[in-house]
Design an enzyme around this catalytic site. Structure first.
Site, PDB file in Angstrom:
ATOM      1  N   GLY A 159       0.854  -1.194   0.000  1.00  4.37           N
ATOM      2  CA  GLY A 159       0.000   0.000   0.000  1.00  4.37           C
ATOM      3  C   GLY A 159       0.882   1.233   0.000  1.00  4.37           C
ATOM      4  O   GLY A 159       2.007   1.206  -0.509  1.00  4.37           O
ATOM      5  N   ARG A 160       0.351   2.304   0.607  1.00  6.94           N
ATOM      6  CA  ARG A 160       1.102   3.571   0.584  1.00  6.94           C
ATOM      7  C   ARG A 160       2.500   3.437   1.180  1.00  6.94           C
ATOM      8  O   ARG A 160       3.493   3.814   0.569  1.00  6.94           O
ATOM      9  CB  ARG A 160       0.327   4.648   1.361  1.00  6.94           C
ATOM     10  N   ILE A 161       2.569   2.909   2.410  1.00  3.29           N
ATOM     11  CA  ILE A 161       3.872   2.890   3.098  1.00  3.29           C
ATOM     12  C   ILE A 161       4.782   1.819   2.492  1.00  3.29           C
ATOM     13  O   ILE A 161       5.968   2.073   2.239  1.00  3.29           O
ATOM     14  CB  ILE A 161       3.673   2.697   4.623  1.00  3.29           C
ATOM     15  N   THR A 239       7.160  -2.038  10.864  1.00  2.00           N
ATOM     16  CA  THR A 239       6.742  -0.685  11.274  1.00  2.00           C
ATOM     17  C   THR A 239       5.223  -0.553  11.137  1.00  2.00           C
ATOM     18  O   THR A 239       4.703   0.552  11.023  1.00  2.00           O
ATOM     19  CB  THR A 239       7.434   0.409  10.421  1.00  2.00           C
ATOM     20  N   SER A 240       4.518  -1.702  11.146  1.00  3.35           N
ATOM     21  CA  SER A 240       3.054  -1.643  10.962  1.00  3.35           C
ATOM     22  C   SER A 240       2.355  -1.735  12.322  1.00  3.35           C
ATOM     23  O   SER A 240       2.171  -0.704  12.987  1.00  3.35           O
ATOM     24  CB  SER A 240       2.588  -2.734   9.994  1.00  3.35           C
ATOM     25  N   ARG A 241       2.016  -2.931  12.739  1.00  4.50           N
ATOM     26  CA  ARG A 241       1.432  -3.139  14.066  1.00  4.50           C
ATOM     27  C   ARG A 241       2.067  -4.393  14.657  1.00  4.50           C
ATOM     28  O   ARG A 241       2.262  -5.405  13.947  1.00  4.50           O
ATOM     29  CB  ARG A 241      -0.083  -3.322  13.982  1.00  4.50           C
ATOM     30  N   GLU A 270       2.190  -3.507  23.281  1.00  5.29           N
ATOM     31  CA  GLU A 270       2.815  -2.229  23.670  1.00  5.29           C
ATOM     32  C   GLU A 270       2.202  -1.679  24.940  1.00  5.29           C
ATOM     33  O   GLU A 270       0.977  -1.737  25.084  1.00  5.29           O
ATOM     34  CB  GLU A 270       2.646  -1.205  22.543  1.00  5.29           C
ATOM     35  N   HIS A 288       7.969   2.805  18.913  1.00  2.00           N
ATOM     36  CA  HIS A 288       6.840   3.177  18.035  1.00  2.00           C
ATOM     37  C   HIS A 288       6.922   4.661  17.637  1.00  2.00           C
ATOM     38  O   HIS A 288       6.059   5.459  18.001  1.00  2.00           O
ATOM     39  CB  HIS A 288       5.496   2.873  18.705  1.00  2.00           C
TER      40      HIS A 288
END
Ligand code: DGY
Length: 338
Positions: A159-161, A239-241, A270, A288
């Site tokens: 996707g975008r990232i 770097t997502s979840r 987290e 994060h």
């Protein structure tokens, strides 16, 4: 312009320009005065009587909170991810949910590359080594890391990232593989990326970078089986979840050097870390901070405010996640269903 007669809650302090926007537009804006996440009981009490809430990914907005916020028209999340919000429950209560896509793409892609370099070239580990006074001079076998240029980058979720991360590989002559349910022709053209199945990506990549939304289908997408497919010389970046990766299985793989290393900006529970993770030299684990630049956080907060104000004005918020709650009005302007 006349103020909107609305009572707005901001669950934690965000950059000032967004607070100014809200204060200028609304009759009442309350910001959590403490720089901390509201405890559940506090959140339940704080949302009561609000017309709108600007919330954060650290706020769990479930049916209980939505019920406590009876009468609220919008929950504007200051994040692109909105797995912290029960969107179905919000939709059932005709509450709009919005997010902040686009404005954090570059910052998050940059941080992904920072993690890639940091873990492959052992920067935090080397930094700790030097500060501890252990550096006794250049040595031919000191701190050897993984090669980057010319290697294979595997993007999970284009996707975008994910796309922005892949495009940044151009300077490093990398082969790019991607796994996504949709074909990304632009990415294929830009960097000759090849769409492959997940196992092929895991088997052939030197860097596996995760960029999917968290939902039931992606929970533990990377677990013991997937880690076992990766090369022992490969690195995992997330770097997502956090819950997309089975963190316990990852700690075992890192400890036994079944993969070379991991760069993680997000964690399964987290701010807790899986036991053993913090002690591993082959893991780089910032807290994060993918979107944590002054410019990006300001854009996220002002976009969240823009979404919130649009909903209060009865307009369609630019980044509505559940458009079903909007219905066209006779004037052509979108209005909330009641
Ligand atoms: C997001 O917006 O979802 C990010 O995780 C915040 O940094």
């Amino acid at each position: 312009m006349a103020k909107i007669n609305a009572n707005v809650l901001v669950t934690r302090r965000v950059p000032q320009p967004a607070l100014d926007m809200l204060a200028e537009a609304c009759s009442r804006v309350e910001v959590n005065p403490d720089d901390r996440v509201l405890a559940r009981e506090e959140l339940l009490a704080a949302v009561k009587g609000r017309d709108a809430v600007l919330c954060l990914l650290t706020d769990t907005i479930d049916a209980g909170v939505l019920d406590a916020a009876k009468g609220a028209r919008v929950f504007a999340n200051c994040a692109v991810g909105y797995n912290n919000i029960d969107v179905a429950a919000a939709t059932a209560r005709r509450i709009a949910v919005t997010n902040t896509p686009g404005v954090l793409t570059d910052a998050t892609a940059d941080l992904t590359w920072a993690l890639l370099f940091a873990v492959a070239r052992r920067i935090p580990e080397g930094d700790r080594y030097t500060r501890a006074g252990r550096f006794k001079g250049w040595a031919p076998m000191l701190m050897l890391g993984g090669d980057i240029s010319g290697r294979t980058l595997g993007i999970i979720g284009a996707g975008r990232i994910g796309t922005a991360v892949a495009l940044r590989s151009r300077g490093f002559r990398m082969r790019v593989l991607y796994f996504d349910k949709l074909q990304n022709e632009a990415l294929e053209q830009a960097v000759d990326a090849q769409r492959v199945d997940l196992d092929t990506l895991l088997r052939e990549s030197d860097f596996v970078s995760v960029h999917v939304n968290l939902d039931a289908a992606t929970h533990h997408l990377i677990g013991a089986r997937e880690l076992a497919i990766m090369k022992p010389t490969a690195y995992l970046l997330n770097t997502s979840r956090g819950p997309v990766v089975d963190e316990k299985a990852l700690v075992a793989a890192l400890r036994e050097r079944r993969i070379a290393g991991a760069g993680l900006d997000v964690f399964e529970n987290e701010p807790e870390l899986a036991p053993g993770l913090a002690g591993l030299d082959n893991a780089v684990i910032p807290p994060h901070v993918g979107s944590a630049t002054i410019g990006t956080r300001t854009k996220m907060a002002t976009l969240a405010a823009t979404n919130l104000l649009a909903a209060l004005r009865g307009e369609r918020p630019p980044n509505i996640v559940n458009p079903e709650v909007m219905a066209p009005s006779p004037t052509g302007r979108a209005a909330m269903q009641t």
